[in-house]
Design an enzyme around this catalytic site. Structure first.
Site, mmCIF file in Angstrom:
data_model
loop_
_atom_site.group_PDB
_atom_site.id
_atom_site.type_symbol
_atom_site.label_atom_id
_atom_site.label_comp_id
_atom_site.label_asym_id
_atom_site.label_seq_id
_atom_site.Cartn_x
_atom_site.Cartn_y
_atom_site.Cartn_z
ATOM 1 N N HIS A 64 0.861 -1.172 0.000
ATOM 2 C CA HIS A 64 0.000 0.000 0.000
ATOM 3 C C HIS A 64 0.901 1.226 0.000
ATOM 4 O O HIS A 64 1.965 1.239 0.628
ATOM 5 C CB HIS A 64 -0.933 0.006 1.209
ATOM 6 C CG HIS A 64 -2.193 -0.768 0.986
ATOM 7 N ND1 HIS A 64 -3.028 -1.176 2.007
ATOM 8 C CD2 HIS A 64 -2.780 -1.218 -0.171
ATOM 9 C CE1 HIS A 64 -4.062 -1.822 1.507
ATOM 10 N NE2 HIS A 64 -3.935 -1.868 0.186
ATOM 11 N N ASP A 66 1.165 4.112 1.382
ATOM 12 C CA ASP A 66 1.683 4.780 2.568
ATOM 13 C C ASP A 66 2.804 3.995 3.244
ATOM 14 O O ASP A 66 3.376 4.461 4.234
ATOM 15 C CB ASP A 66 0.552 5.075 3.561
ATOM 16 C CG ASP A 66 -0.257 3.844 3.937
ATOM 17 O OD1 ASP A 66 -0.511 3.003 3.053
ATOM 18 O OD2 ASP A 66 -0.647 3.719 5.110
ATOM 19 N N HIS A 67 3.134 2.839 2.699
ATOM 20 C CA HIS A 67 4.228 2.040 3.241
ATOM 21 C C HIS A 67 5.383 1.867 2.243
ATOM 22 O O HIS A 67 6.419 1.307 2.600
ATOM 23 C CB HIS A 67 3.713 0.665 3.661
ATOM 24 C CG HIS A 67 2.711 0.740 4.766
ATOM 25 N ND1 HIS A 67 3.025 0.486 6.091
ATOM 26 C CD2 HIS A 67 1.390 1.071 4.744
ATOM 27 C CE1 HIS A 67 1.946 0.659 6.830
ATOM 28 N NE2 HIS A 67 0.939 1.001 6.030
ATOM 29 N N ASP A 212 -1.215 -2.542 9.951
ATOM 30 C CA ASP A 212 -2.224 -2.846 8.940
ATOM 31 C C ASP A 212 -2.726 -4.275 9.082
ATOM 32 O O ASP A 212 -2.451 -5.148 8.256
ATOM 33 C CB ASP A 212 -1.673 -2.594 7.531
ATOM 34 C CG ASP A 212 -1.524 -1.113 7.238
ATOM 35 O OD1 ASP A 212 -0.893 -0.437 8.078
ATOM 36 O OD2 ASP A 212 -2.008 -0.642 6.203
#
Length: 303
Positions: A64, A66-67, A212
């Site tokens: 994802h 944001d990682h 997450d």
């Protein structure tokens, strides 16, 4: 062995003026391991005075943005700085498929090699080890293949009891073997038990990074007894239904994991951008697990 974590980014999908997407640096005995690489990571490395050349291993929990959005820029910067040492990246195999075209287009003359170490997210794997440390994956439950990472020191050598070794006339050449657990056998055949010649080693330490994910029993078992656990707390408990629907966790749930797994210390992170004040996260967690802390940008924690 020094063992500490510096928080570079603590927010979830959207950055704010105060919080960046997920990234951390684990320092273990002078080595630096980058965990996730959200947008802005290299700026945070600068602010926290982490030398770029000391990062040789990067661990990506899932794909994802944001990682991982900070990774292409960081690799480009490494090239501009003249890096020549191999860069090792640990992630699911899709990351190599995504990164290779970007590197080929923007960094055709990259002066170092990017070495990929793919793993399967659905099972725990030993993905790295050296003489002091081993790193395993922890399967998590998210909307895409996702893992946590368990960093654990290997068992340390026993400490020499100098007074006892002098008493039994143990030669210097025997000391390393004794530290590794052997009994001492003198020239006349007398056996001196190892426990009489050594002291217990310092305890090995461990750190688990889990973000997450929904809470699940396999996660609790995997982090049992770790010295420090970083667990996502995207929402507060009044948004538990939303957390379940989006495959995330609340601060209360993170604290219950820490309590049930009997960990030493809990770090809360991956906060939703809807929250400006993070104090309620700490209050919610400490009601269940008192040794809880907020993972804020620039904070360092000894494991």
């Amino acid at each position: 062995m020094g063992f500490s974590v510096t928080v570079l980014g603590s927010n979830s999908a959207l950055p704010t003026s105060e919080r960046n997407p997920t990234a951390q640096v684990l320092e273990a005995s002078g080595r630096f391991f980058l965990i996730d690489c959200g947008e802005g990571t290299q700026m945070q490395l600068r602010r926290n005075r982490v030398h770029f050349g000391r990062i040789n291993h990067i661990f990506i929990s899932h794909l994802h943005g944001d990682h991982v959005f900070g990774l292409p820029g960081l690799i480009s910067t490494f090239g501009l700085l003249g890096r020549t040492k191999d860069l090792h990246i640990y992630a699911i195999s899709d990351l190599e498929k995504l990164l290779t075209p970007l590197i080929d287009y923007f960094n055709r003359d990259l002066p170092f090699k990017v070495v990929y170490h793919p793993f399967i997210a659905e099972r725990d794997e030993l993905i790295y080890q050296d003489n002091l440390l081993e790193i395993k994956t922890i399967p998590l439950k998210h909307r895409v293949p996702t893992v946590g990472f368990l960093f654990r020191e290997k068992c340390k050598l026993r400490k020499i009891n100098k007074q006892a070794c002098d008493f039994y006339d143990v030669p210097v050449k025997w000391l390393h073997r004794i530290k590794e657990g052997e009994d001492f056998v003198s020239e006349n055949g007398t056996v001196i038990e190892n426990m009489k010649l050594t002291l217990n080693p310092p305890p090995s330490v461990s750190y688990a990074f889990c973000t997450d994910t929904r809470v699940h029993d396999g996660l609790i078992r995997a982090v049992e007894g770790v010295d420090m656990l970083y667990h996502e707390a995207t929402f507060l408990k009044d948004q538990t239904e939303l957390a379940v629907r989006t495959f995330h966790s609340t601060a209360e749930q993170a604290a219950r994991v820490a309590n049930e797994a009997n960990v030493g210390k809990l770090l809360l992170g991956h906060f939703s951008s809807r929250y400006r004040d993070l104090t309620p996260f700490l209050d919610e967690a400490r009601d269940i697990f008192p040794n809880s802390f907020l993972a804020r940008e620039g904070d360092s924690f000894d494991v």
